[in-house]
Design a protein around this motif. Structure first.
Motif, PDB file in Angstrom:
ATOM      1  N   PHE A 138       9.958  16.720 130.416  1.00  0.00           N
ATOM      2  CA  PHE A 138       9.618  16.308 129.055  1.00  0.00           C
ATOM      3  C   PHE A 138       8.165  16.627 128.747  1.00  0.00           C
ATOM      4  CE2 PHE A 138       8.788  12.569 131.680  1.00  0.00           C
ATOM      5  CZ  PHE A 138       7.532  12.164 131.255  1.00  0.00           C
ATOM      6  N   VAL A 139       7.908  16.740 127.465  1.00  0.00           N
ATOM      7  CA  VAL A 139       6.538  16.821 126.976  1.00  0.00           C
ATOM      8  C   VAL A 139       6.336  15.669 126.003  1.00  0.00           C
ATOM      9  CG1 VAL A 139       6.300  19.324 127.306  1.00  0.00           C
ATOM     10  CG2 VAL A 139       7.102  18.444 125.107  1.00  0.00           C
ATOM     11  N   LEU A 140       5.113  15.186 125.946  1.00  0.00           N
ATOM     12  CA  LEU A 140       4.735  14.144 124.990  1.00  0.00           C
ATOM     13  C   LEU A 140       3.939  14.823 123.896  1.00  0.00           C
ATOM     14  CD1 LEU A 140       4.569  11.112 124.210  1.00  0.00           C
ATOM     15  CD2 LEU A 140       2.462  11.018 125.557  1.00  0.00           C
ATOM     16  N   THR A 141       4.347  14.600 122.646  1.00  0.00           N
ATOM     17  CA  THR A 141       3.670  15.241 121.523  1.00  0.00           C
ATOM     18  C   THR A 141       2.948  14.214 120.663  1.00  0.00           C
ATOM     19  OG1 THR A 141       5.662  15.112 120.150  1.00  0.00           O
ATOM     20  CG2 THR A 141       5.359  17.129 121.423  1.00  0.00           C
ATOM     21  N   ALA A 142       1.903  14.693 119.998  1.00  0.00           N
ATOM     22  CA  ALA A 142       1.172  13.871 119.039  1.00  0.00           C
ATOM     23  C   ALA A 142       1.891  13.922 117.696  1.00  0.00           C
ATOM     24  CB  ALA A 142      -0.259  14.396 118.901  1.00  0.00           C
ATOM     25  N   ASN A 187       2.079   3.705 141.984  1.00  0.00           N
ATOM     26  CA  ASN A 187       2.243   4.233 143.345  1.00  0.00           C
ATOM     27  C   ASN A 187       1.438   5.510 143.581  1.00  0.00           C
ATOM     28  OD1 ASN A 187       3.692   6.206 141.978  1.00  0.00           O
ATOM     29  ND2 ASN A 187       5.647   5.740 142.956  1.00  0.00           N
ATOM     30  N   GLY A 188       0.672   5.946 142.579  1.00  0.00           N
ATOM     31  CA  GLY A 188      -0.169   7.133 142.707  1.00  0.00           C
ATOM     32  C   GLY A 188       0.495   8.431 142.313  1.00  0.00           C
ATOM     33  N   GLN A 189       1.775   8.391 141.971  1.00  0.00           N
ATOM     34  CA  GLN A 189       2.494   9.607 141.581  1.00  0.00           C
ATOM     35  C   GLN A 189       2.100  10.025 140.170  1.00  0.00           C
ATOM     36  OE1 GLN A 189       6.767   9.277 141.746  1.00  0.00           O
ATOM     37  NE2 GLN A 189       7.074  11.378 141.073  1.00  0.00           N
ATOM     38  N   THR A 190       1.837  11.306 139.982  1.00  0.00           N
ATOM     39  CA  THR A 190       1.530  11.827 138.648  1.00  0.00           C
ATOM     40  C   THR A 190       2.798  11.823 137.810  1.00  0.00           C
ATOM     41  OG1 THR A 190      -0.268  13.206 139.467  1.00  0.00           O
ATOM     42  CG2 THR A 190       0.713  13.835 137.356  1.00  0.00           C
ATOM     43  N   ILE A 191       2.719  11.204 136.630  1.00  0.00           N
ATOM     44  CA  ILE A 191       3.896  11.138 135.753  1.00  0.00           C
ATOM     45  C   ILE A 191       3.700  11.933 134.465  1.00  0.00           C
ATOM     46  CG2 ILE A 191       4.934   9.042 136.664  1.00  0.00           C
ATOM     47  CD1 ILE A 191       3.437   7.419 134.594  1.00  0.00           C
ATOM     48  N   LEU A 192       2.445  12.353 134.195  1.00  0.00           N
ATOM     49  CA  LEU A 192       2.160  13.173 133.018  1.00  0.00           C
ATOM     50  C   LEU A 192       0.851  13.906 133.269  1.00  0.00           C
ATOM     51  CD1 LEU A 192       3.327  13.539 130.022  1.00  0.00           C
ATOM     52  CD2 LEU A 192       1.417  12.108 129.354  1.00  0.00           C
ATOM     53  N   ALA A 193       0.824  15.194 133.007  1.00  0.00           N
ATOM     54  CA  ALA A 193      -0.390  15.996 133.198  1.00  0.00           C
ATOM     55  C   ALA A 193      -0.779  16.656 131.883  1.00  0.00           C
ATOM     56  CB  ALA A 193      -0.155  17.050 134.266  1.00  0.00           C
ATOM     57  N   SER A 194      -2.076  16.777 131.667  1.00  0.00           N
ATOM     58  CA  SER A 194      -2.580  17.350 130.419  1.00  0.00           C
ATOM     59  C   SER A 194      -2.777  18.854 130.528  1.00  0.00           C
ATOM     60  CB  SER A 194      -3.924  16.713 130.055  1.00  0.00           C
ATOM     61  OG  SER A 194      -4.973  17.234 130.873  1.00  0.00           O
ATOM     62  N   GLU A 195      -3.076  19.431 129.386  1.00  0.00           N
ATOM     63  CA  GLU A 195      -3.562  20.799 129.348  1.00  0.00           C
ATOM     64  C   GLU A 195      -5.040  20.772 129.755  1.00  0.00           C
ATOM     65  OE1 GLU A 195      -3.478  22.189 125.285  1.00  0.00           O
ATOM     66  OE2 GLU A 195      -4.800  20.622 124.593  1.00  0.00           O
ATOM     67  N   SER A 196      -5.662  21.913 129.767  1.00  0.00           N
ATOM     68  CA  SER A 196      -7.084  22.026 130.088  1.00  0.00           C
ATOM     69  C   SER A 196      -7.899  21.955 128.795  1.00  0.00           C
ATOM     70  CB  SER A 196      -7.320  23.364 130.795  1.00  0.00           C
ATOM     71  OG  SER A 196      -8.663  23.525 131.120  1.00  0.00           O
ATOM     72  N   TYR A 197      -8.955  21.155 128.819  1.00  0.00           N
ATOM     73  CA  TYR A 197      -9.830  20.996 127.660  1.00  0.00           C
ATOM     74  C   TYR A 197     -11.222  21.530 127.992  1.00  0.00           C
ATOM     75  CZ  TYR A 197      -6.358  17.596 126.018  1.00  0.00           C
ATOM     76  OH  TYR A 197      -5.209  16.970 125.608  1.00  0.00           O
ATOM     77  N   LYS A 198     -11.871  22.171 127.020  1.00  0.00           N
ATOM     78  CA  LYS A 198     -13.222  22.692 127.241  1.00  0.00           C
ATOM     79  C   LYS A 198     -14.270  21.586 127.234  1.00  0.00           C
ATOM     80  CE  LYS A 198     -12.306  27.323 125.721  1.00  0.00           C
ATOM     81  NZ  LYS A 198     -12.638  28.449 124.912  1.00  0.00           N
ATOM     82  N   ALA A 199     -14.033  20.545 126.453  1.00  0.00           N
ATOM     83  CA  ALA A 199     -15.012  19.462 126.321  1.00  0.00           C
ATOM     84  C   ALA A 199     -14.433  18.151 126.849  1.00  0.00           C
ATOM     85  CB  ALA A 199     -15.423  19.295 124.858  1.00  0.00           C
ATOM     86  N   LYS A 200     -15.279  17.373 127.494  1.00  0.00           N
ATOM     87  CA  LYS A 200     -14.853  16.081 128.019  1.00  0.00           C
ATOM     88  C   LYS A 200     -14.376  15.174 126.891  1.00  0.00           C
ATOM     89  CE  LYS A 200     -16.423  12.275 130.939  1.00  0.00           C
ATOM     90  NZ  LYS A 200     -17.518  11.775 131.798  1.00  0.00           N
ATOM     91  N   ALA A 201     -15.072  15.205 125.758  1.00  0.00           N
ATOM     92  CA  ALA A 201     -14.678  14.366 124.620  1.00  0.00           C
ATOM     93  C   ALA A 201     -13.258  14.694 124.163  1.00  0.00           C
ATOM     94  CB  ALA A 201     -15.662  14.538 123.470  1.00  0.00           C
ATOM     95  N   SER A 202     -12.879  15.957 124.217  1.00  0.00           N
ATOM     96  CA  SER A 202     -11.521  16.353 123.827  1.00  0.00           C
ATOM     97  C   SER A 202     -10.493  15.801 124.805  1.00  0.00           C
ATOM     98  CB  SER A 202     -11.410  17.874 123.759  1.00  0.00           C
ATOM     99  OG  SER A 202     -12.277  18.396 122.782  1.00  0.00           O
ATOM    100  N   ALA A 203     -10.819  15.822 126.098  1.00  0.00           N
ATOM    101  CA  ALA A 203      -9.913  15.250 127.092  1.00  0.00           C
ATOM    102  C   ALA A 203      -9.767  13.746 126.892  1.00  0.00           C
ATOM    103  CB  ALA A 203     -10.415  15.554 128.500  1.00  0.00           C
ATOM    104  N   VAL A 254       0.511  16.830 124.207  1.00  0.00           N
ATOM    105  CA  VAL A 254      -0.627  16.151 124.837  1.00  0.00           C
ATOM    106  C   VAL A 254      -0.410  15.930 126.327  1.00  0.00           C
ATOM    107  CG1 VAL A 254      -1.515  15.080 122.746  1.00  0.00           C
ATOM    108  CG2 VAL A 254       0.192  13.873 124.089  1.00  0.00           C
ATOM    109  N   GLY A 255       0.788  16.175 126.818  1.00  0.00           N
ATOM    110  CA  GLY A 255       1.048  16.049 128.243  1.00  0.00           C
ATOM    111  C   GLY A 255       2.434  16.535 128.592  1.00  0.00           C
ATOM    112  N   GLN A 256       2.601  16.913 129.861  1.00  0.00           N
ATOM    113  CA  GLN A 256       3.887  17.399 130.347  1.00  0.00           C
ATOM    114  C   GLN A 256       4.202  16.747 131.684  1.00  0.00           C
ATOM    115  OE1 GLN A 256       4.710  21.653 130.150  1.00  0.00           O
ATOM    116  NE2 GLN A 256       5.648  21.563 132.168  1.00  0.00           N
ATOM    117  N   SER A 257       5.480  16.514 131.890  1.00  0.00           N
ATOM    118  CA  SER A 257       5.940  15.918 133.149  1.00  0.00           C
ATOM    119  C   SER A 257       6.158  16.993 134.203  1.00  0.00           C
ATOM    120  CB  SER A 257       7.248  15.178 132.925  1.00  0.00           C
ATOM    121  OG  SER A 257       8.324  16.104 132.759  1.00  0.00           O
TER     122      SER A 257
END
Length: 110
Positions: free
Chosen positions: A68-72, A23-39, A78-81
């Motif tokens: 919640f947060v999702l952890t590796a 439905n387009g709703q954000t369900i998890l957002a990442s931190e900021s990464y310096k490199a695209k490969a890291s994202a 790796v993401g937060q709600s």
């Protein structure tokens, strides 16, 4: 329609992604990464770790709202709600991440 990952470049030149439900709703957002490969590695980590309930760390914010947060596997976030109005709504959010992450398309907006 399935969920998707949106990969964006910030004004500061960093990279962030969000997992969006169908439905387009954000369900998890990442931190900021310096490199695209890291994202991109972060997206793969979400795909992998969303399959395991133990990777979801259920928390309560200082104002009492559940999230919640999702952890590796190494414990790194790796993401937060978003903040939810109830624990039940948070659990629905976790279910949505689990349902959408593995086969979500990548929408590269960089």
């Amino acid at each position: 329609m399935a969920g998707s990952f949106e990969l964006k470049k910030t004004d500061a030149g960093n990279f962030v992604f969000a997992l969006k439900a169908a439905n387009g709703q954000t369900i998890l957002a990442s931190e900021s990464y310096k490199a695209k490969a890291s994202a991109l590695n972060g997206i793969e980590s979400v795909r992998k770790n969303a399959e395991t309930d133990d990777r979801f760390d259920r928390r309560t914010s200082s104002n009492g709202k559940p999230y919640f947060v999702l952890t590796a596997t190494n414990g790194q976030i790796v993401g937060q709600s978003e903040m939810y109005g109830s624990a039940a709504a948070m659990e629905n959010g976790i279910r949505s991440v689990r349902d959408n992450a593995s086969d979500a398309a990548l929408n590269d907006m960089t």
